[in-house]
Design an enzyme around this catalytic site. Structure first.
Site, PDB file in Angstrom:
ATOM      1  N   SER A  30      -7.913  -0.356   8.026  1.00 39.25           N
ATOM      2  CA  SER A  30      -8.014   0.979   7.185  1.00 39.25           C
ATOM      3  C   SER A  30      -8.765   2.143   7.899  1.00 39.25           C
ATOM      4  CB  SER A  30      -9.271   0.505   5.931  1.00 39.25           C
ATOM      5  OG  SER A  30      -8.405  -0.520   5.267  1.00 39.25           O
ATOM      6  N   ARG A  34      -7.118   5.760   9.308  1.00 40.22           N
ATOM      7  CA  ARG A  34      -8.027   7.132   8.809  1.00 40.22           C
ATOM      8  C   ARG A  34      -8.582   8.010   9.735  1.00 40.22           C
ATOM      9  NH1 ARG A  34      -8.290   3.280   4.680  1.00 40.22           N
ATOM     10  NH2 ARG A  34      -8.585   4.005   2.503  1.00 40.22           N
ATOM     11  N   ARG A 129       8.305  -1.804  -1.603  1.00 36.12           N
ATOM     12  CA  ARG A 129       7.100  -2.134  -2.058  1.00 36.12           C
ATOM     13  C   ARG A 129       7.023  -0.776  -3.226  1.00 36.12           C
ATOM     14  NH1 ARG A 129       2.916  -3.214   2.415  1.00 36.12           N
ATOM     15  NH2 ARG A 129       1.656  -3.289   0.607  1.00 36.12           N
ATOM     16  N   SER A 174      -7.857   0.943  -6.866  1.00 37.21           N
ATOM     17  CA  SER A 174      -7.153   0.979  -5.509  1.00 37.21           C
ATOM     18  C   SER A 174      -7.583   2.132  -4.710  1.00 37.21           C
ATOM     19  CB  SER A 174      -5.597   1.384  -5.768  1.00 37.21           C
ATOM     20  OG  SER A 174      -5.078   1.840  -4.760  1.00 37.21           O
ATOM     21  N   ALA A 175      -7.930   1.699  -3.527  1.00 42.92           N
ATOM     22  CA  ALA A 175      -8.683   2.569  -2.451  1.00 42.92           C
ATOM     23  C   ALA A 175      -7.465   3.498  -1.852  1.00 42.92           C
ATOM     24  CB  ALA A 175      -9.194   1.818  -1.138  1.00 42.92           C
ATOM     25  N   GLN A 176      -6.219   3.017  -1.859  1.00 45.86           N
ATOM     26  CA  GLN A 176      -5.051   3.912  -1.332  1.00 45.86           C
ATOM     27  C   GLN A 176      -4.918   5.062  -2.316  1.00 45.86           C
ATOM     28  OE1 GLN A 176      -1.876   1.111  -0.760  1.00 45.86           O
ATOM     29  NE2 GLN A 176      -3.198  -0.087   0.977  1.00 45.86           N
ATOM     30  N   ASP A 327      -7.354  -8.706   0.753  1.00 48.12           N
ATOM     31  CA  ASP A 327      -6.445  -9.151   1.651  1.00 48.12           C
ATOM     32  C   ASP A 327      -6.792 -10.382   2.052  1.00 48.12           C
ATOM     33  OD1 ASP A 327      -5.112  -6.520   2.069  1.00 48.12           O
ATOM     34  OD2 ASP A 327      -6.864  -5.682   2.710  1.00 48.12           O
TER      35      ASP A 327
HETATM   36  C1  S3P Z   1      -6.669  -0.413   1.785  1.00 44.13           C
HETATM   37  C2  S3P Z   1      -6.855  -0.686   0.570  1.00 44.13           C
HETATM   38  C3  S3P Z   1      -6.459  -1.885   0.008  1.00 44.13           C
HETATM   39  C4  S3P Z   1      -6.011  -2.957   0.780  1.00 44.13           C
HETATM   40  C5  S3P Z   1      -5.108  -2.591   1.833  1.00 44.13           C
HETATM   41  C6  S3P Z   1      -5.713  -1.354   2.720  1.00 44.13           C
HETATM   42  C7  S3P Z   1      -6.902   0.932   2.400  1.00 44.13           C
HETATM   43  O1  S3P Z   1      -5.479  -1.793  -1.141  1.00 44.13           O
HETATM   44  O2  S3P Z   1      -5.229  -3.992   0.305  1.00 44.13           O
HETATM   45  O3  S3P Z   1      -4.661  -3.215   2.972  1.00 44.13           O
HETATM   46  O4  S3P Z   1      -6.999   1.093   3.515  1.00 44.13           O
HETATM   47  O5  S3P Z   1      -7.331   2.037   1.545  1.00 44.13           O
HETATM   48  P1  S3P Z   1      -5.806  -1.041  -2.608  1.00 44.13           P
HETATM   49  O6  S3P Z   1      -5.077   0.343  -2.615  1.00 44.13           O
HETATM   50  O7  S3P Z   1      -4.652  -1.939  -3.406  1.00 44.13           O
HETATM   51  O8  S3P Z   1      -7.253  -1.073  -2.862  1.00 44.13           O
END
Ligand code: S3P
Length: 449
Positions: A30, A34, A129, A174-176, A327
């Site tokens: 991650s 970034r 996906r 969701s961090a993404q 994960d």
């Molecule tokens: C990630 C966020 C997670 C994680 C992914 C990496 C990131 O997903 O499962 O492998 O770097 O922001 P989510 O968006 O579902 O939180």
């Protein structure tokens, strides 16, 4: 261009002697994605130490180059000459993110907000996906989705001519998606506010602050956070040291717990509380894990982990743990198989929409090796007896976590465990086989048996 698929290469792991020694895991995935993106957005030269050099990360590096940044490896470091916020150029060709879900989702916010059309493409697995969550969030701030295939790649986005400040409540943890919106917000004058109902990994927020953005996070008593970031910041190049990935550390960590007599030190592991769900759960199961040499670097907590083999007991892992260990469930399932008693893992729906259905792959692999388990729509229950028969050949469905998890299983099961392919481990965890071998793991290829 179609992505070449390397020939499958099976691998087995057999019962190992006690594991001992020191192990260094690769850089955090991650933070690696970034670091390249932030370097490309900052003015000046960012240097990155410890970058994970997997295919997915390198695809992000190539995308940053296609947008006009310079990215090059020099010695052990990566250098990124950034363009400043707002400085990206219209890419001449589609941005290809290979297999990297994180790379493409973050980039859709980072670049999709620009008032030119950008086409995002990826491998066949990535193109299967769903991207709807990011697309819906970006649509809500005026980004036009010019092309999509039922929420899947290839996707073409064009940002609005006059973007308005964002006030957005994340519909799901969701961090993404959070990061995509924060990165889009950097290009919008005024304050971008993101409401996050459930805390997810916060590397984007931490790195934004360290690159010089004005960002403020407040968390209410009910756990809901408000993240406010000022648009058009002057981001300044940084020296980034990428800590070891806790999601990679998961494999030697579980191996050391389940192989009797083991005593292993895993060095330089990221200890960000939004990422330590697996470690917290293993401690609760009775795992002997000590935190040595605890330190702080680049805004993140880091430690060396001393792990000794332990008698584990089954636990219930509630759905609210999922964001901090999503994960890591495949590795946890292996620990649960060697524990005594029932482990129930809930809130795993997200695992069904990875490169493949990870939940089904793990449940099948467990059953194949004699582990009593059952799979719900978004849960997994493992009834451990303290030992595992092994002997199965597990279908990895191209997933590196499944491959590593079941190889770890084979290090402590009565019979060896095989995986149908291990070629996909290398891009995610380049020293898995050599590093695990150096602490005592025993692997066999079909030729060496
Ligand atoms: C990630 C966020 C997670 C994680 C992914 C990496 C990131 O997903 O499962 O492998 O770097 O922001 P989510 O968006 O579902 O939180």
């Amino acid at each position: 261009m179609p992505h070449a698929v390397p020939a499958a290469s099976p691998l087995s792991a057999r019962r190992a002697n006690p594991l001992s020694g020191r192990f260094r895991v690769p850089g955090d995935r991650s933070i690696s994605h970034r670091a390249l993106m932030f370097g490309a957005m900052a003015s000046g030269r960012t240097s990155i130490e410890g970058l994970l050099e997997g295919d997915g990360i390198l695809a992000t590096g190539n995308a940053m180059q296609a947008l006009g940044a310079r990215v090059e490896r020099r010695g052990d470091s990566w250098l990124v000459d950034g363009l400043g916020v707002g400085g990206f150029l219209e890419p001449a060709a589609p941005l290809d993110f290979g297999n990297a879900g994180t790379g493409v989702r973050l980039a859709m916010g980072l670049v999709g907000i620009y008032p030119f059309a950008t086409r995002f493409v990826g491998s066949a697995a990535l193109s299967a996906r769903p991207m709807n969550l990011v697309l819906d969030s970006l649509r809500s701030i005026g980004v036009a989705v010019l092309e999509e295939d039922d929420g899947r790649l290839p996707i073409t986005l064009r940002g609005p001519r006059t973007p308005l400040p964002i006030h957005h409540r994340l519909p799901t943890a969701s961090a993404q998606v959070k990061s995509a919106m924060l990165l889009a917000g950097l290009l919008i004058p005024g304050t971008t506010t993101i409401i996050e109902p459930v805390l997810t990994r916060d590397h984007t927020e931490k790195m934004l602050a360290s690159f010089g953005a004005e960002i403020e996070i407040t968390t209410a008593a009910d756990g809901v956070s408000t993240i406010a970031v000022q648009g058009l910041p002057n981001l300044k190049a940084q020296h980034v040291i990428v800590p070891g990935d806790p999601s990679s550390a998961a494999f030697p960590l579980v191996a050391a717990l389940i192989v009797p007599g083991s005593d292993v030190i895993i060095e330089n592991v990221l200890m960000n509380p939004t990422r330590t769900g697996l470690i917290d759960t293993l401690l609760e199961m009775g795992g002997d894990i000590q935190f040595l040499n605890q330190r702080h670097s680049g805004g993140e907590d880091i430690a060396d982990l001393r792990v000794r083999s332990s008698r584990l007991k089954g636990v219930r892992v509630a759905a609210d743990h999922a964001p901090s260990m999503i994960d890591d469930y495949p590795a946890l399932a292996i620990a649960a198989a060697f524990a005594e008693g029932e482990t129930v893992m809930e809130g795993l729906g997200e695992l069904r929409v990875r490169e493949s259905d990870l939940l089904a792959a793990v449940a099948k692999g467990l059953a194949l090796n004699g582990v009593d388990c059952s799979e719900g729509p978004d849960s997994l229950t493992v009834r451990g007896t303290g030992k595992v028969a092994g002997g199965g050949m597990v279908q990895t469905r191209l997933d590196h976590r499944v491959a590593m998890s079941f190889l770890v299983m084979g290090m402590a099961s009565q019979l060896p465990v095989s995986v149908d392919d291990h070629t996909m481990i290398e891009p995610s965890f380049p020293n898995f086989v050599t590093g695990m071998s150096s602490v005592g793991a025993q692997f066999d290829t079909p030729e060496s048996r």
